[in-house]
Every structure is written in C-alpha cells, then in structure tokens.
Enzyme design. Structure first.
Site, short mmCIF file in Angstrom:
data_model
loop_
_atom_site.label_atom_id
_atom_site.label_comp_id
_atom_site.label_asym_id
_atom_site.label_seq_id
_atom_site.Cartn_x
_atom_site.Cartn_y
_atom_site.Cartn_z
N ARG A 236 0.85 -1.18 0.00
CA ARG A 236 0.00 0.00 0.00
C ARG A 236 0.89 1.23 0.00
NH1 ARG A 236 -3.24 -2.92 -1.55
NH2 ARG A 236 -5.34 -3.37 -0.81
N GLU A 265 -2.36 7.50 -5.19
CA GLU A 265 -2.65 6.84 -6.47
C GLU A 265 -4.12 6.89 -6.85
OE1 GLU A 265 -3.41 2.16 -5.91
OE2 GLU A 265 -1.41 2.77 -5.30
#
Length: 347
Positions: A236, A265
């Site tokens: 992550r 992102e």
C-alpha cells in the site's frame, strides 16, 4: 439479487461473468460501472442490493450511509485491503462486508522480485538504450543477489511467498513482523525493524495499511537504512512517506526505489492519463530519478489471481444471500468480525 460493480475494467467483467456463469448462474445480475465509487457516483447503486468495489473506491461514512439509504446491505471487496472502508459505520448500519483475504500471493511476490531485478540490473534503462541502437553497457552495473541480505517487512502469505523465492536465489533473509508465527524461521531470522533496515541490501514491504504502519518508512527510519539499499513496495502506498523517500534519493541514501503503489494513487492509477498533464508534483519528481521504477498497481494482475478474486467475491455474495456463515466477513450483524477484533492484524 442485483450487484453493482464499481471501478470495473474489461478484465473484471470477463472473470466475474465467467465465474458467475460457471458456478453461480442464479445468484445475481450485474451492473458494471467504470467509475470509482465515491460520494458523487454512489447514486449509481440505486436499485441494487449489493456493491462490489476495489482498492481505490471510497467507502467513507457518507458513502456507506448513502448506500444503506438506497437499500444496499452487502459490500464486497474484490481485494484484501480494507483500509478504505469505514468499518465503524458499516458496523453501526449492520452492513455485510467481506473481502478476498488472499489471492495468489505468489503473483505479488513474483512481481516484487521482478521489480527488484529490473531495478538492480537496470533492465528498464538497458531496454530503452537498445531500442535507440545504443548497446553500451556503461552505467548499467548491478549486483549479484546471491549472498545478499533481503529484509521482508511483513511475513503473511505474500511475505512468505517472497521468502521462498529469495531463498532460491541464495539470499540471507531477515523479517520483521510483530505477529509472525514460526513458519518464517525455516527461511531466515525474525528481527526488529531497526536491525532489518541496517543490515538489508534490499527491503521489500508486504504489510497491510493500518494506523500503526502508515508511513512506516519515513525520515527517521530512512536515516537508519543501509546506505545504497533498494526499497520496494508492492503493498500500500501510504506505508511510505514519499517526500522523505525523495530526500533519501537526493542524498543518495537509497540506491533505488521500486513502487507498484503510491500514496496518492487514487486519482491516477488504473486509468489512462497519457493525453493529460499530470498535476501530482511529488509523483512527477519521483519519475525524474533514473533509479526509481514505478508501476501502476499491477502486482496482483495474473489470470490465476483474477479468477480467484472473482470466485471468492461471488462466493462471499452467495454466503450472504443464503444466510450462511462467511469466513471472509469483516463486518456482519452489527459487529466487527472477531478476526479483526481479537486477533492482531498481520503485517
């Protein structure tokens, strides 16, 4: 039963439809939406009984309350991570929430190793040179993995899969995981994070994102990392403080960085922005370094993993519809599942 699938790509349609036709033909009809689930797109769920979401969909308090108001009672995550779900609100609303806790862990582990070898042996730079007719290998010097120390942060299923691969390369293995069992000990040594950072030539992250792991790699921990080491993140994005990593790259503290995930992102990954100006200055700065390799969160992206994700996701929905106990439940009947409350969250 009507299911709304958000952030749906062509491959999601292919595998969900295939698995439904083969194993759950009477379970549901499916509406596919290319849009991510958010406060703006949540009205698309009206008329459905359940929603299916991915890693960058938003399931905060407002979205969950809106879903509940529309009659949604089941939320299916076609991923393992659940940091984007406000579980307390889901519990309050008696929402059924289930994930895919592990899908082809070898896929992510193999991709992490591919990133490491690409970065280490500078394959990405060599490829670009040769495409331009430049066969000079000056500046492409790498290191032999055999005999090097690899630090694995988090030895759940993916971390263990990575350990097996690195053992095959002849690497010395260290791992940090406060909740690790005995399984890793056949591959290497469990150590504290400081020891791992100081001794590892390569550090690879295989952690979930929790309050305790957010910015696990930061200015302080980077100050203790072995000079010239490679840092790889396929878990992550927010495990890494990106600004701190940029400073470590500029100071040549890090020898290289490979990312399949990025802290911001959500607005970028899984979509084509090639015809646009990308306004994320931090990401653009990262991409100026020759020793940084960035991919678009594709570590999971194998045929085997997509099939398993579809099977488990629709299996979770089948359990919900049938009133059966679902082993992948995160929240059900107004209670956070025991595996989150009474057991430690694995790194």
């Amino acid at each position: 039963m009507k299911l709304a699938v958000f952030s749906a790509k062509s491959y999601d349609r292919t595998y969900l439809n295939q698995v439904r036709e083969q194993h759950f033909p009477q379970l549901c009809t499916i509406d596919y939406h290319a849009f991510a689930l958010s406060e703006e797109t949540v009205p698309l769920a009206q008329g459905c009984d359940a929603v299916c979401v991915f890693v960058n969909d938003t399931l905060d308090e407002r979205v969950l309350r809106a879903l509940h108001a529309y009659g949604i009672r089941a939320i299916l995550l076609r991923c393992a991570g659940f940091n984007h779900v406000h579980l307390a609100t889901a519990e309050e609303l008696n929402l059924f929430v289930a994930n895919v806790p592990a899908y082809s862990p070898e896929a992510v582990a193999e991709f992490a190793v591919a990133l490491i070898q690409t970065l280490n042996r500078q394959v990405h730079r060599a490829y670009n040179r040769v495409r331009e007719g430049n066969f000079n290998i000056e500046g492409l010097l790498g290191n032999t993995l055999h005999g090097k120390t690899v630090g694995i942060v988090g030895v759940g299923r993916i971390g263990l899969a990575a350990a097996r691969i690195f053992q095959g390369f002849g690497c010395r293995l260290l791992a940090h995981d406060p909740f690790a069992g005995e399984e890793f000990r056949q591959y290497g040594t469990l150590v504290d994070l400081d020891t791992l950072l100081k001794e590892s030539h390569i550090v690879t992250l295989h952690c979930p994102l929790t309050e305790s792991t957010k910015h696990l790699i930061n200015e302080e921990t980077l100050a203790r990392i072995r000079p010239g080491s490679l840092l790889v993140n396929t878990s992550r994005g927010a495990l890494i403080d990106t600004t701190a990593v940029i400073q470590a790259l500029k100071a040549k503290k890090l020898g290289g960085l490979a990312l399949d995930v990025y802290e911001a992102e959500g607005e970028l990954f899984y979509n084509d922005h090639s015809g646009e100006i990308i306004e994320d200055d931090v990401l653009m700065r990262l991409m100026t370094f020759h020793n940084v390799l960035i991919c678009g969160h594709q570590g999971f992206f194998t045929r085997e993993a997509l099939e398993e994700i579809a099977e488990v996701t629709l299996g979770n929905l089948s359990d919900f519809v049938s009133g059966l106990s679902c082993k992948n439940t995160l929240v059900t009947e107004g209670h956070t599942a025991a595996r989150l409350g009474s057991e430690p969250v694995r790194l």
